[in-house]
Design an enzyme around this catalytic site. Structure first.
Site, PDB file in Angstrom:
ATOM      1  CB  CYS A   1     -64.303 -22.622 -40.310  1.00 40.02           C
ATOM      2  SG  CYS A   1     -65.111 -23.873 -41.418  1.00 40.02           S
TER       3      CYS A   1
ATOM      4  CE  LYS B   1     -65.586 -20.150 -44.101  1.00 39.76           C
ATOM      5  NZ  LYS B   1     -66.067 -21.524 -43.975  1.00 39.76           N
TER       6      LYS B   1
ATOM      7  CG  ASP C   1     -68.173 -20.244 -41.016  1.00 37.92           C
ATOM      8  OD1 ASP C   1     -67.609 -19.200 -41.649  1.00 37.92           O
ATOM      9  OD2 ASP C   1     -67.517 -21.553 -41.522  1.00 37.92           O
TER      10      ASP C   1
HETATM   11  C1  VGL Z   1     -67.466 -25.685 -41.013  1.00 35.97           C
HETATM   12  C2  VGL Z   1     -67.495 -28.193 -41.386  1.00 35.97           C
HETATM   13  C3  VGL Z   1     -68.182 -27.826 -42.618  1.00 35.97           C
HETATM   14  C4  VGL Z   1     -67.077 -24.790 -40.073  1.00 35.97           C
HETATM   15  C5  VGL Z   1     -67.963 -25.504 -42.103  1.00 35.97           C
HETATM   16  O1  VGL Z   1     -67.456 -23.691 -40.017  1.00 35.97           O
HETATM   17  O2  VGL Z   1     -66.270 -25.137 -39.024  1.00 35.97           O
HETATM   18  N1  VGL Z   1     -67.116 -27.083 -40.589  1.00 35.97           N
HETATM   19  N2  VGL Z   1     -68.447 -26.631 -42.943  1.00 35.97           N
END
Ligand code: VGL
Ligand code: ZN
Length: 204
Positions: free
Chosen positions: A153, A108, A10
């Protein structure tokens, strides 16, 4: 067939300074992540990829604010600002990320009713993303995880990875955390207890 892969979690605009769910120093890891990409045989990226109106957004729950927790059918769920909406600028990878070498991008969080922190299982801990099957078919058994956010994540991906039998390392110096109510310390301890190898090369 013992192969290793780097999994970059991410590393998207919305998790970097100026983004909708900015992680402090999120952009600082880009040069180090690029270095690791250059040195890795196999590179996989994950991309948080939510439809507008996703159930993890506080804006989808009248009266609720970001960072509050609600009860979902699958358990407690932290609510977030709207982020990583499919195809938005915020959902793009950081512009400095050397992503072209990636062999797979796994998206995702695309089901409206379920959030997905982990690259392997959605937050119901049952719905699979397909990543484990992909890695096994390719003979990849060792993983190094980097990216954002350490305590969400990255951590949930690492915990699932060891549970699924992958040798799993997290490079903490190539991650940054959100740290919500002590979550960074909690999740680092959980990873250590679960058998994730935690490395910090800052002092190298
Ligand atoms: C994430 C919160 C919501 C992350 C993704 O990538 O850690 N955290 N969506
Ligand atoms: Zn998300």
């Amino acid at each position: 067939m013992a192969e290793e892969a780097l999994i970059v979690i991410d590393l998207q605009n919305d998790f970097c300074p100026g983004g909708a769910l900015a992680v402090t120093g999120g952009d600082e890891i880009v040069p180090l992540v690029n270095d690791l990409i250059r040195r890795s045989e196999h590179v996989i990226l994950t991309q948080d990829w939510h439809p507008a109106g996703h159930s993890s957004f506080a804006s989808s729950h009248p009266g609720k604010q970001p960072f509050e927790t609600i009860e979902m059918p699958y358990g407690p769920q932290t609510l977030w600002p709207d982020h990583c909406i499919q195809g938005s600028l915020g959902s793009d990878f950081h512009s400095g990320l050397a992503w072209t070498k990636a062999e797979l991008v796994i998206r995702k969080g695309f089901r409206t009713a379920i959030d997905s922190y982990s690259a392997f299982f959605e937050n119901d801990h049952t719905t699979q993303t397909g990543l484990a099957g992909y890695l096994r078919e390719r003979g990849i058994d060792s993983l190094t995880l980097v990216g954002l956010a350490t305590d969400f994540c990255v951590a949930f991906s690492a915990l699932d990875a060891v549970k699924l039998g992958f040798r799993t390392t997290v490079r903490l110096d190539a991650c940054r955390g959100i740290d919500l109510n002590g979550s960074l310390e909690t999740m680092i301890a959980r990873m250590r207890e679960a058998g994730v190898t935690l490395e910090d090369h800052l002092s190298d």
